[in-house]
Design an enzyme around this catalytic site. Structure first.
Site, PDB file in Angstrom:
ATOM      1  N   LYS A 135     -38.579 -21.238  31.429  1.00 29.06           N
ATOM      2  CA  LYS A 135     -39.202 -21.118  30.115  1.00 29.06           C
ATOM      3  C   LYS A 135     -40.442 -20.218  30.164  1.00 29.06           C
ATOM      4  CE  LYS A 135     -38.913 -25.617  29.812  1.00 29.06           C
ATOM      5  NZ  LYS A 135     -38.848 -27.043  29.496  1.00 29.06           N
TER       6      LYS A 135
ATOM      7  N   ASP B 144     -31.720 -24.375  29.491  1.00 32.21           N
ATOM      8  CA  ASP B 144     -32.590 -25.526  29.717  1.00 32.21           C
ATOM      9  C   ASP B 144     -32.405 -26.573  28.630  1.00 32.21           C
ATOM     10  OD1 ASP B 144     -34.744 -26.911  31.203  1.00 32.21           O
ATOM     11  OD2 ASP B 144     -35.806 -26.661  29.310  1.00 32.21           O
TER      12      ASP B 144
ATOM     13  N   HIS C 193     -49.120 -24.278  31.790  1.00 30.02           N
ATOM     14  CA  HIS C 193     -48.092 -25.288  31.555  1.00 30.02           C
ATOM     15  C   HIS C 193     -48.395 -26.525  32.383  1.00 30.02           C
ATOM     16  CE1 HIS C 193     -44.075 -26.363  30.105  1.00 30.02           C
ATOM     17  NE2 HIS C 193     -44.007 -27.098  31.201  1.00 30.02           N
TER      18      HIS C 193
ATOM     19  N   ARG D 150     -29.735 -33.979  31.750  1.00 33.93           N
ATOM     20  CA  ARG D 150     -30.505 -34.638  32.814  1.00 33.93           C
ATOM     21  C   ARG D 150     -31.139 -35.928  32.318  1.00 33.93           C
ATOM     22  NH1 ARG D 150     -34.693 -30.458  34.129  1.00 33.93           N
ATOM     23  NH2 ARG D 150     -35.507 -32.045  35.532  1.00 33.93           N
TER      24      ARG D 150
ATOM     25  N   SER E 221     -36.490 -25.629  35.391  1.00 33.11           N
ATOM     26  CA  SER E 221     -36.660 -25.909  33.966  1.00 33.11           C
ATOM     27  C   SER E 221     -37.975 -25.320  33.446  1.00 33.11           C
ATOM     28  CB  SER E 221     -36.622 -27.424  33.751  1.00 33.11           C
ATOM     29  OG  SER E 221     -37.034 -27.782  32.466  1.00 33.11           O
TER      30      SER E 221
HETATM   31  N1  URA Z   1     -40.991 -30.393  31.930  1.00 29.68           N
HETATM   32  C1  URA Z   1     -39.975 -29.530  31.753  1.00 29.68           C
HETATM   33  O1  URA Z   1     -40.064 -28.613  30.946  1.00 29.68           O
HETATM   34  N2  URA Z   1     -38.863 -29.677  32.484  1.00 29.68           N
HETATM   35  C2  URA Z   1     -38.719 -30.658  33.393  1.00 29.68           C
HETATM   36  O2  URA Z   1     -37.694 -30.710  34.029  1.00 29.68           O
HETATM   37  C3  URA Z   1     -39.774 -31.569  33.572  1.00 29.68           C
HETATM   38  C4  URA Z   1     -40.917 -31.408  32.827  1.00 29.68           C
END
Ligand code: URA
Ligand code: CA
Length: 441
Positions: free
Chosen positions: A187, A161, A82, A168, A183
């Site tokens: 995931k 999220d 990621h 946000r 966040s």
């Molecule tokens: N990528 C994400 O998935 N969440 C964030 O808060 C910032 C970047």
């Protein structure tokens, strides 16, 4: 328990309990807490911060707020990667097939672009026929058969999220370490991989602008991953200029294919190979990262990575012939050269501005409902530190409409600074964070 008490407690700088954090997430997802109270808590967190324990509790509450993916039907250690978000950051399309080409299954869920940053799902959708929204059963079957699948997140993965990120985005609370860490890691945990490699971006085009902040974010994420039993490693990499030369969806797919064909050198290739080596290493497929590098290079040179990309595209409904013939990708017919306004050395090639320029051309969204134009974007001809002469081409814009063109050109030019002296060279990789600590390069 009352939401008002949780807000005032954090406002006054106190530490929230696991029960309070769990209550907030559960009741917010259920629609029992209004956005204005959630926004107030986010802003209190933004100013007062969270301890590592609070961040871990928030991450876990979020991770289990919806369905989770069980990858156990796929044999072996599954590895995910990621990026915290960048510009021209096409590493997934290069590295996922290479790692699969080494025999390690890659089961990856990706997102769409946010703000000025691109998203892998949008890029994949530029391939004719490609459908990233595969049901979970098909996702697992494709990983078993092909060794790699990159799909969109399912609707009910981490609903906490989805709601919090949207809030946000419009309340000035994106750029906070605990909030980004929870966040991203919620995931990753919900998506089920055993091993996770994180690419934490730092610089003008990243959410983290300072190297210190990026290392702290990396440490938060690694400690949460390790806490829940997922072998997690982070590398901190530069995002002061776009990683690749292409910024835009089909253009980035084309560049990724060219890297896999061995036709392109540069930062995109370097970071991809390094991520791949760490993916093999965290999956336990090699004893050292150096060995991982050798394996990944072999997957590149033998063409096994390229073949895996083809197989994945076919399995997900796409036209795999794009790999052999990139002219089958949809690209704008009109190409405009952007020229240097003076001679000198490129001392800024601001990734944020270039990402914004590509977005203005139609490569990204300005509101959640906007459609993306896969054909448009920016192709850089130069990189930071290079010498240019007045009138030389700095970049080409692929355009399909004129309405935002002048603004895109202005935004691009604002991000380019040409000076008399070459700038200090910047590292591409700043270091690595593992469960054992921080290693600065
Ligand atoms: N990528 C994400 O998935 N969440 C964030 O808060 C910032 C970047
Ligand atoms: Ca075409």
């Amino acid at each position: 328990m009352r939401m008002l008490d949780i807000i005032t407690k954090k406002r006054d700088g106190k530490e929230l309990t696991r029960e309070e954090i769990g209550f907030f997430i559960k009741e917010y997802v259920a629609g029992h807490i209004p956005d204005y109270q959630a926004a107030a808590l986010l802003m209190a967190i933004y100013f007062q911060g969270m301890t590592s324990r609070e961040t871990a509790d928030l991450t876990l509450a979020m991770a289990y707020s919806g369905e989770t993916v069980d990858l156990s039907p796929i044999p072996g250690i599954k590895v995910d990667k990621h990026s915290t978000g960048g510009v021209g950051d096409t590493t997934t399309l290069v590295v996922a097939p290479l790692v699969a080409g080494c025999g390690v299954p890659v089961a990856k869920m990706s997102g769409r672009g946010l703000g000025h940053t691109g998203g892998t799902i949008d890029k994949l959708e530029s391939i004719p026929g490609f459908n990233p929204f595969q049901p979970i059963d098909d996702f697992i079957r494709i990983v078993k058969e092909v060794g790699v699948a990159v799909v969109g997140q399912t609707e009910n993965l981490v609903p906490a999220d989805k709601k919090l990120y949207a809030l946000r985005d419009v309340t000035g609370t994106v750029e906070h370490k605990s909030l980004i860490a929870s966040s991203v890691m919620s995931k990753k945990i919900a998506a089920g991989a055993d091993a996770i490699v994180l690419d934490v971006k730092v610089g003008s085009g990243a959410f983290m602008k300072s190297v210190e902040d990026a290392f702290e974010l990396a440490q938060e994420m690694v400690s949460v991953g390790v806490l829940v039993g997922r072998n997690t490693i982070a590398i901190v990499t530069d995002m002061n200029q776009p990683l690749g030369m292409a910024v835009g969806n089909a253009l980035e797919v084309k560049e990724a294919i060219e890297v896999l064909k061995g036709e392109r050198e540069g930062a995109l290739k370097e970071v991809s190979l390094l991520l791949g080596a760490y993916m093999l290493y965290t999956a336990g497929h090699c004893r050292t990262v150096e060995q991982g590098c050798e394996m990944i290079e072999e997957a590149l040179h033998s063409g096994r990575g390229l073949q895996k990309l083809k197989d994945m595209i076919r399995a997900e409904g796409g036209d795999e012939r794009v790999v052999d013939d990139t002219s089958l990708l949809p690209l704008a017919d009109e190409v405009i050269a952007i020229k240097a306004q003076q001679s000198g050395y490129i001392s800024s090639m601001d990734a944020y501005s270039i990402g914004q320029a590509a977005r203005l051309l139609g490569a990204g969204r300005s509101t959640k409902e906007d459609a993306i134009d896969h054909r448009v974007g920016v192709v850089l001809h130069k990189r930071l530190g290079q010498r240019v002469e007045k009138g030389e081409t700095l970049a080409e814009f692929y355009v399909t409409r004129e309405d935002n063109l002048q603004e895109a050109i202005n935004v691009f030019n604002e991000g380019i600074i040409i000076g008399d002296q070459p700038p200090q060279p910047r590292p591409l990789v700043y270091g690595v964070v593992t469960r054992d600590g921080v290693e600065r390069w």
